[in-house]
Scaffold this active site. Sequence first.
Site, mmCIF file in Angstrom:
data_model
loop_
_atom_site.group_PDB
_atom_site.id
_atom_site.type_symbol
_atom_site.label_atom_id
_atom_site.label_comp_id
_atom_site.label_asym_id
_atom_site.label_seq_id
_atom_site.Cartn_x
_atom_site.Cartn_y
_atom_site.Cartn_z
ATOM 1 N N GLU A 1 -33.649 -18.387 12.312
ATOM 2 C CA GLU A 1 -33.259 -18.600 10.920
ATOM 3 C C GLU A 1 -33.158 -19.921 10.701
ATOM 4 O OE1 GLU A 1 -29.369 -15.294 11.258
ATOM 5 O OE2 GLU A 1 -28.918 -17.115 10.302
ATOM 6 N N HIS B 1 -28.225 -14.251 5.662
ATOM 7 C CA HIS B 1 -26.947 -14.285 6.575
ATOM 8 C C HIS B 1 -25.791 -14.686 5.774
ATOM 9 C CE1 HIS B 1 -25.561 -15.912 10.913
ATOM 10 N NE2 HIS B 1 -24.646 -15.175 10.310
ATOM 11 N N ARG C 1 -26.590 -10.660 15.037
ATOM 12 C CA ARG C 1 -27.407 -11.753 15.259
ATOM 13 C C ARG C 1 -28.902 -11.404 15.495
ATOM 14 N NH1 ARG C 1 -23.900 -14.658 13.810
ATOM 15 N NH2 ARG C 1 -22.839 -16.166 14.704
#
Length: 317
Positions: free
Chosen positions: A265, A283, A236
């Site tokens: 993000e 991601h 993360r």
Amino acid sequence: MKKILVTRKLLQSNEERLKTLYDVKLNSNDELYSQKKLIELSEGCDGILSALTDKLDEDTINKLPKSVKILSNFAVGFGNIDIEAAKKRNIVVTNTPEVLTDATAEIGILLILGACRRASEGIEGAKASNWKWSADYLIGKQLTGTRLGILGMGRIGKKIAKIAKSLGMVIHYHNRSKLNPDKEDGATYHKDLKSLLSVSDVLSVCCPASKETINLINKETLEYLPKGAVVTNVARGDIVDDEALIDALDRRKVYAVGLDVYKGEPNLNSGYLKHKSAFILPHLGSATKETRTAMANLAINNLEEFFKTGNCKNKIN
Ligand code: GLV
């Protein structure tokens, strides 16, 4: 029939299954719901099948209708949900562990390879056809014999360790507790972060985001790394202080980074973009058909188990 809000568009087979089980509100345009819209849409729903892009903070959770009893998160991570606030409101939160371990570990290895072997620069050169082979063109770091520090030896960390070991890397790790020797598979345990970082020629961040791990990789801890280390993050964005990492790249304290996840993000700190040695992905950890299908099926199974038994083995709060 229970009523379920599904906040993001899922693969077709998963949406078909949901339609057979529930009165389901799908998101066919895959719109990113604001917190206000999510609250409105959950009116009358028994549960929400949420995604990591939904920010279910305390305020949002407190405004959810009373009918909502479960947040089934379509992710293994649950940093997007205030699980304590959910607990206070008697809302069960579940996640999707295990099914995404292999796919995410594959991306973890890609980050290590991409950063160490200068893949971003290589792709750029190949596309522009302006490269010339020479004995010293895009010399990178060889993985064989290099020490890999794994921060967080959970399922994904262990799988990365296994693949990296087969590539000849020497594995070190830091975890809340030491693993049994059979699970360690020859890896060296470090009781504290400083000790792990000081031997990490390549660092792989694999731990969950939590109050304890936010900005764990920061100005101070980056200094523990050997000069010219490579930093990768498949977990993360919140775990890394971007400004500090970009500064370490600027100073060449850090040789390269491999990142799949970012704070805030889909926006990422533009400082990374000026570094050719930043190998960056959007991601993609769990992005394979098999894995996304399995994740959604598990999120649905979690709903099913909860509605049938009032409990769920993947409950996290
Ligand atoms: C992916 O990042 C997940 O947490 O499932």
